[in-house]
Design an enzyme around this catalytic site. Sequence first.
Site, PDB file in Angstrom:
ATOM      1  N   CYS A 131       0.840  -1.194   0.000  1.00 31.17           N
ATOM      2  CA  CYS A 131       0.000   0.000   0.000  1.00 31.17           C
ATOM      3  C   CYS A 131       0.879   1.249   0.000  1.00 31.17           C
ATOM      4  O   CYS A 131       1.401   1.668   1.040  1.00 31.17           O
ATOM      5  CB  CYS A 131      -0.931   0.012   1.209  1.00 31.17           C
ATOM      6  SG  CYS A 131      -1.996   1.478   1.244  1.00 31.17           S
ATOM      7  N   CYS A 134      -0.267   4.116   2.359  1.00 29.38           N
ATOM      8  CA  CYS A 134       0.053   3.859   3.767  1.00 29.38           C
ATOM      9  C   CYS A 134       1.553   3.989   4.019  1.00 29.38           C
ATOM     10  O   CYS A 134       1.960   4.526   5.053  1.00 29.38           O
ATOM     11  CB  CYS A 134      -0.444   2.475   4.179  1.00 29.38           C
ATOM     12  SG  CYS A 134      -2.248   2.320   4.155  1.00 29.38           S
TER      13      CYS A 134
END
Length: 176
Positions: A131, A134
């Site tokens: 991700c 993130c």
Amino acid sequence: MTLDALLQSLPPYAKDVRLNFSSLGREETLTAQQRDGLLVACGLASRNPDLARALEAEAAPRLSPAALAAAKAAATVMAMNNVYYRFTHLASNPAYATRPAKLRMSSIGNPGVARADFELWSLAVSAINGCGRCIDAHEQVLREAGVGEEAIQAAVRVAAVVASLAVALESVRAAA
């Protein structure tokens, strides 16, 4: 199965994995708690139950109960967040990124350990789960907290080695 037994079960083509794993213990840019928490969190994120159990058995005696719980919390909450925020990042419709997530994440706000340690564990799990949004968010929090690039890179190196160890162990299982 113990961590040593898992490492000994690796075939010759996984020699680099074994050597890279052995070098993690000599990592000087991480505290012992950071390193051990990374082993627990990344072991869970690898989704290899044998490896997760072995890494926890290795690291848990050196972690406080709060740190062990926080490392597990980092892995579990990032499993949720990484899917959700990767979707909002990759979806062609930008509206999803502006909508509230409506997901409980209380462990992020009160992890029970130093914030930087929890963020390192979350960053490493986010790297395993792929991700980018993130990764960027956790890296920014870490940098604002004064954590250096060397420690951030070391955390991701732990994640990379644990992920490669999980794949090597799966290759052994597949060949059996």
